[in-house]
Scaffold this motif. Structure first.
Motif, PDB file in Angstrom:
ATOM      1  N   PHE A 394       0.852  -1.184   0.000  1.00 28.29           N
ATOM      2  CA  PHE A 394       0.000   0.000   0.000  1.00 28.29           C
ATOM      3  C   PHE A 394       0.887   1.232   0.000  1.00 28.29           C
ATOM      4  O   PHE A 394       2.026   1.193   0.423  1.00 28.29           O
ATOM      5  CB  PHE A 394      -0.904   0.002   1.233  1.00 28.29           C
ATOM      6  CG  PHE A 394      -1.885  -1.121   1.205  1.00 28.29           C
ATOM      7  CD1 PHE A 394      -3.113  -0.961   0.589  1.00 28.29           C
ATOM      8  CD2 PHE A 394      -1.568  -2.361   1.739  1.00 28.29           C
ATOM      9  CE1 PHE A 394      -4.010  -2.016   0.514  1.00 28.29           C
ATOM     10  CE2 PHE A 394      -2.455  -3.418   1.683  1.00 28.29           C
ATOM     11  CZ  PHE A 394      -3.679  -3.249   1.063  1.00 28.29           C
ATOM     12  N   TYR A 412      -5.342   5.122   0.526  1.00 31.07           N
ATOM     13  CA  TYR A 412      -4.229   4.270   0.101  1.00 31.07           C
ATOM     14  C   TYR A 412      -4.499   3.682  -1.282  1.00 31.07           C
ATOM     15  O   TYR A 412      -5.644   3.372  -1.614  1.00 31.07           O
ATOM     16  CB  TYR A 412      -4.059   3.087   1.057  1.00 31.07           C
ATOM     17  CG  TYR A 412      -3.804   3.490   2.488  1.00 31.07           C
ATOM     18  CD1 TYR A 412      -2.538   3.885   2.893  1.00 31.07           C
ATOM     19  CD2 TYR A 412      -4.834   3.469   3.425  1.00 31.07           C
ATOM     20  CE1 TYR A 412      -2.306   4.258   4.210  1.00 31.07           C
ATOM     21  CE2 TYR A 412      -4.601   3.837   4.737  1.00 31.07           C
ATOM     22  CZ  TYR A 412      -3.336   4.232   5.133  1.00 31.07           C
ATOM     23  OH  TYR A 412      -3.110   4.599   6.428  1.00 31.07           O
ATOM     24  N   GLU A 414      -3.489   0.287  -3.479  1.00 29.22           N
ATOM     25  CA  GLU A 414      -2.828  -1.014  -3.376  1.00 29.22           C
ATOM     26  C   GLU A 414      -2.065  -1.213  -4.685  1.00 29.22           C
ATOM     27  O   GLU A 414      -2.664  -1.408  -5.752  1.00 29.22           O
ATOM     28  CB  GLU A 414      -3.840  -2.151  -3.150  1.00 29.22           C
ATOM     29  CG  GLU A 414      -3.120  -3.459  -2.881  1.00 29.22           C
ATOM     30  CD  GLU A 414      -4.045  -4.632  -2.553  1.00 29.22           C
ATOM     31  OE1 GLU A 414      -5.273  -4.494  -2.672  1.00 29.22           O
ATOM     32  OE2 GLU A 414      -3.509  -5.701  -2.187  1.00 29.22           O
ATOM     33  N   ILE A 493       3.996   0.404   1.969  1.00 31.40           N
ATOM     34  CA  ILE A 493       3.582  -0.096   3.280  1.00 31.40           C
ATOM     35  C   ILE A 493       3.174  -1.552   3.060  1.00 31.40           C
ATOM     36  O   ILE A 493       2.228  -1.828   2.316  1.00 31.40           O
ATOM     37  CB  ILE A 493       2.374   0.701   3.823  1.00 31.40           C
ATOM     38  CG1 ILE A 493       2.637   2.207   3.732  1.00 31.40           C
ATOM     39  CG2 ILE A 493       2.023   0.290   5.249  1.00 31.40           C
ATOM     40  CD1 ILE A 493       1.388   3.065   3.900  1.00 31.40           C
ATOM     41  N   SER A 495       2.220  -3.750   5.380  1.00 33.41           N
ATOM     42  CA  SER A 495       1.443  -4.395   6.457  1.00 33.41           C
ATOM     43  C   SER A 495       0.103  -4.920   5.942  1.00 33.41           C
ATOM     44  O   SER A 495      -0.352  -4.576   4.849  1.00 33.41           O
ATOM     45  CB  SER A 495       1.219  -3.419   7.599  1.00 33.41           C
ATOM     46  OG  SER A 495       0.499  -2.331   7.132  1.00 33.41           O
ATOM     47  N   PRO A 497      -3.784  -5.234   5.366  1.00 33.48           N
ATOM     48  CA  PRO A 497      -4.724  -4.122   5.166  1.00 33.48           C
ATOM     49  C   PRO A 497      -5.448  -3.711   6.449  1.00 33.48           C
ATOM     50  O   PRO A 497      -5.762  -2.544   6.649  1.00 33.48           O
ATOM     51  CB  PRO A 497      -5.716  -4.656   4.133  1.00 33.48           C
ATOM     52  CG  PRO A 497      -5.223  -5.965   3.668  1.00 33.48           C
ATOM     53  CD  PRO A 497      -3.977  -6.320   4.402  1.00 33.48           C
ATOM     54  N   LEU A 500      -3.793  -0.928   8.507  1.00 31.13           N
ATOM     55  CA  LEU A 500      -3.631   0.424   7.966  1.00 31.13           C
ATOM     56  C   LEU A 500      -4.454   1.420   8.775  1.00 31.13           C
ATOM     57  O   LEU A 500      -5.624   1.162   9.065  1.00 31.13           O
ATOM     58  CB  LEU A 500      -4.093   0.471   6.497  1.00 31.13           C
ATOM     59  CG  LEU A 500      -3.266  -0.310   5.478  1.00 31.13           C
ATOM     60  CD1 LEU A 500      -3.957  -0.305   4.120  1.00 31.13           C
ATOM     61  CD2 LEU A 500      -1.876   0.298   5.361  1.00 31.13           C
ATOM     62  N   THR A 502      -6.815   4.406   9.583  1.00 31.48           N
ATOM     63  CA  THR A 502      -7.871   5.063   8.793  1.00 31.48           C
ATOM     64  C   THR A 502      -8.327   6.360   9.458  1.00 31.48           C
ATOM     65  O   THR A 502      -9.195   7.048   8.944  1.00 31.48           O
ATOM     66  CB  THR A 502      -9.096   4.138   8.602  1.00 31.48           C
ATOM     67  OG1 THR A 502      -9.537   3.717   9.888  1.00 31.48           O
ATOM     68  CG2 THR A 502      -8.780   2.946   7.736  1.00 31.48           C
TER      69      THR A 502
END
Ligand code: B12
Ligand code: SF4
Length: 678
Positions: A394, A412, A414, A493, A495, A497, A500, A502
């Motif tokens: 991301f 973000y 992907e 990023i 990690s 999802p 993440l 928000t």
């Protein structure tokens, strides 16, 4: 037609949805918003019963913040979402979606008009108590979630028919969109047909509105053009077209004529942003020719590799006809451009570079994008990921930052960073290729590109060779590329999802802005920040051109290319040596040379005595750079801010002086910028 972002379009989507409902339930009270701040103000003053939000990949997190805020004023607010950013064929994904969005009561998938009307009718029948309503009565486009039982609520038996578009009232002609036509920063957008007959895996176009092509009433479209031209106040006079394949239908020529008539009689539209038919036909070319004064035709195959096109469901898009159409377009004075996506399944560094070289050599403007996986698109399904070995990360969406009162948000993307055919290192290499080609695409290099062209060379071939020439890079170029590559690596990023963030603060947005997340523009700004960069790159290129091409072009032509490069770089704006105006001596009749078609050698345009051009800095740059220096964290960062904050829509104009027709040389010393010593 050129889809490069001008201003955001007005909210046609919710305009259609609301207009359809109001047509059938005239007593309804519906208000439409584009700006989140205005929506929240209105909710604060008069909290509604229902909040209906459009959901796209550019407002997913923003929506969550808006809902949280609105629920403070009415905790019982019923929250409905609709739009293409939803994977309606994957129950596991739907559960994940609702578990992460407990505030969302209902998602309406697909075309919204009839479904939203059905929702309002059901709500009305339940006495505005949604909880009381039995989900058995939901149509198939509705999705909900029972958080106690942890199951998706969906009733597939009652599907909503695709609309007969001639029955859909125009939200323009009803006046519903007037408040948005009144805003200077919003552009009008029209839809003349819906659906797309293709099914590319990286796109969800067909998913939201269906693959069958349906048309709006031609009279209505023509009236809309007239209506908008009379009212839209946006000074850019841009008109968006939402169709997937504008120019596919014979009647599109008529629509194009109506647009041009409107431009001639009312001065609107002056620019058109639309996607042209993927399999252009003679009437597509007719339409594009009609529109050529205000639009560029998109010829976007997204990849030039047959295997890739097959993997992404584009094998029915005719690559063999492509060259013929492009040449035909060139003959008819139609400017074309091509988009290429990197990271598609099957695409390697090698095939991408080859495609890039082919399209560049054909004379088209090439726009490159990373491959983003979109919710709702087949390309993001588990099967597709597994089949093609897709690895993603991301990253913060470069255009998705928002500060609206006390709402701060970003989104973000992907991004595909690996496939069976592309390693992470290949991906980063393509990013560098992208940055180099984008730099050589700056208008500054028009003479350099013209010379390469008649030597049968191009900037994509050159950029590819530069990337292979690492051992000879001078220190500054080496650092610029290394920093760029590192920044492209650092922004990823990796990690889960679910991990993440928000929710964001004002400081988060400030920090992100300082990270110069528009990577390619940042690379270019860093080059032009220092005159030593330009000098070093110039001398490297002089040497590299000989090494790369001495066995491919004659000595005379090589000298021409180098002379053209010098002429181009004379016009470079270096931000540590900024002048408002300066002179340039030139030994060539540049105007005649640049208009020679097919391009002829520069040496044939040598003059007996040199002429002096005046080069002026574009209006506003000097003053804006002063401000950017105050706000910037470094000299380089100030150039980036100049581009990003003060000249965001000017593309590459901050990088070159305007060369005026020949003028007698002025003796006065150039007016230098204080940054000259930076
Ligand atoms: C115009 C357009 C743009 C414009 C304007 C975008 C904007 N901010 O408004 C420009 C050129 C700027 C653009 C850029 C991009 N776009 Co665009 N764009 C479109 C396009 C062609 C038309 C959208 C439109 O207005 N359609 C007309 C309306 C009427 O149709 P609709 O949006 O589908 O709405 C219907 C339903 O979805 C539903 N509905 C919508 N909202 C709601 C709300 C409720 C409550 C309900 C019940 C129903 C509902 O009902 C509507 C009527 O039937 C679509 C493709 C398409 N035809 O849908 C892609 C599309 C929306 N874009 C897409 C993408 C990915 C992008 C970019 C990220 C591309 C890129 N890599 O740069 C950028 C990001 C822009 C940004 N940050 O704002 C994707 C979105 C994917 C997703 N999962 O969200 C789409 C679907 C195309 C695709 N590739 O699949 N885009
Ligand atoms: S042709 Fe264009 S609009 Fe249609 S599915 Fe493919 S990418 Fe989407």
């Amino acid at each position: 037609m050129n889809p490069r972002v001008y201003d955001q379009p007005l909210p046609l989507n919710v305009g259609y949805v609301a207009g359809y409902a109001l047509d059938r339930m005239p007593d309804l009270k519906i208000r439409l918003f584009k700006h989140p701040g205005e929506l929240i103000d209105a909710v604060t003053e008069d909290p509604p019963d229902v909040l209906a939000l459009s959901h796209y990949m550019w407002n997913a997190n923003l929506n969550l913040q808006v809902i949280r805020k609105c629920k403070q004023y009415n905790p019982d607010l019923l929250v409905v979402m609709g739009g293409p950013n939803f994977t309606d064929d994957d129950p596991e994904w739907i559960s994940w979606f609702f578990q992460n969005r407990p505030q969302v009561d209902l998602y309406i998938s697909g075309e919204g008009e009839e479904s939203f009307f059905r929702f309002l009718k059901l709500l009305d029948e339940s006495g505005c108590d949604w909880e009381k309503l039995n989900a058995d009565r939901w149509p198939a486009s509705f999705y909900g979630y029972d958080h106690d039982k942890e199951i998706v609520i969906h009733n597939p038996s009652d599907s909503v028919e695709r609309l007969d578009l001639s029955m859909v009232p125009s939200p323009y002609l009803s006046g519903l969109l007037d408040p948005f036509l009144d805003q200077e920063n919003l552009s009008p957008i029209i839809e003349t047909n819906r659906g797309c007959p293709y099914a590319c895996t990286f796109c969800i176009w067909g998913q939201a509105v269906g693959s069958k092509l349906r048309q709006f009433n031609l009279d209505t479209v023509n009236q809309e053009i007239h209506y908008i031209a009379e009212r839209a106040v946006n000074p850019t006079k841009v008109l968006y077209v939402a169709d997937a394949n504008f120019g596919m239908l014979p009647r599109d020529k008529e629509i194009a004529e109506a647009m041009m008539h409107s431009r001639d009689s009312k001065g609107f539209p002056l620019r058109l942003a639309a996607s042209t038919a993927k399999n252009p036909t003679p009437h597509t070319l007719d339409m594009a020719e009609t529109l050529s004064p205000i639009a560029t035709m998109s010829m976007s195959l997204q990849s030039m590799d047959k295997r890739v096109l097959e993997f992404v469901g584009r094998k029915n898009i005719r690559i063999d006809k492509y060259d013929f159409i492009r040449q035909e377009a060139a003959k008819r004075g139609i400017q074309t451009f091509c988009e290429l996506i990197y990271g598609l399944p099957g695409e390697s560094y090698k095939t991408f570079l080859k495609g890039l070289i082919d399209t560049t050599r054909s004379g088209q403007f090439v726009q490159m994008y990373e491959h983003h996986l979109l919710w709702g698109a087949e390309g993001s399904s588990k099967e597709h990921r597994e089949k093609h070995g897709i690895v993603t990360a991301f990253r913060v969406q470069p255009d998705g930052l928002g500060d609206y009162g006390d709402i701060h948000s970003f989104e973000y993307d992907e991004v595909v960073i690996g496939t069976n055919d592309m390693t992470l290192e290949d991906f980063l290499r393509i990013r560098c290729l992208h940055a180099l080609v984008a730099t050589f695409t700056v208008r500054l290099f028009v003479e350099f590109r013209h010379a390469l062209k008649y030597c049968d060379l191009d900037i994509a071939t050159l950029s590819g060779l530069i990337l292979e020439d690492e051992e000879n890079w001078p220190e500054r170029l080496s650092n610029l590329i290394a920093e760029f590559k590192q920044a492209c690596r650092d922004e990823l990023i990796t990690s889960d999802p679910d991990q993440l963030e928000t929710e964001f603060t004002e400081k988060d947005i400030r920090d992100i802005k300082q990270r110069e997340i528009k990577r390619v523009p940042s690379f270019m700004c860093r080059i032009f920040a220092k005159s030593a960069n330009i000098q070093e790159i110039h001398s490297y290129l002089n040497d590299a051109l000989t090494r790369f091409f001495s066995d491919r072009v004659s000595l005379e032509n090589l000298e021409d290319i180098k002379a053209a490069l010098s002429i181009s770089l004379e016009r470079a704006v270096c931000y540590d040596d900024l002048c408002k105006s300066r002179d340039m001596e030139c030994e060539y009749d540049l105007e005649s040379w640049l208009s020679s078609a097919p391009a002829r050698p520069l040496r044939e345009f040598h003059l007996d005595s040199s002429i002096t051009f005046r080069m002026d800095l574009r209006e506003g740059i000097w003053e804006a750079f002063e401000k950017a220096k105050e706000a910037g964290t470094s000299h380089e960062n100030a150039v980036y801010l100049l581009k990003d904050k003060f000249f965001p829509k000017s593309h590459d104009k901050i990088f070159y002086y305007i060369r005026r027709d020949s003028q007698p040389s002025t003796a006065a010393a150039p007016d230098r910028h204080p940054a000259a010593t930076a």
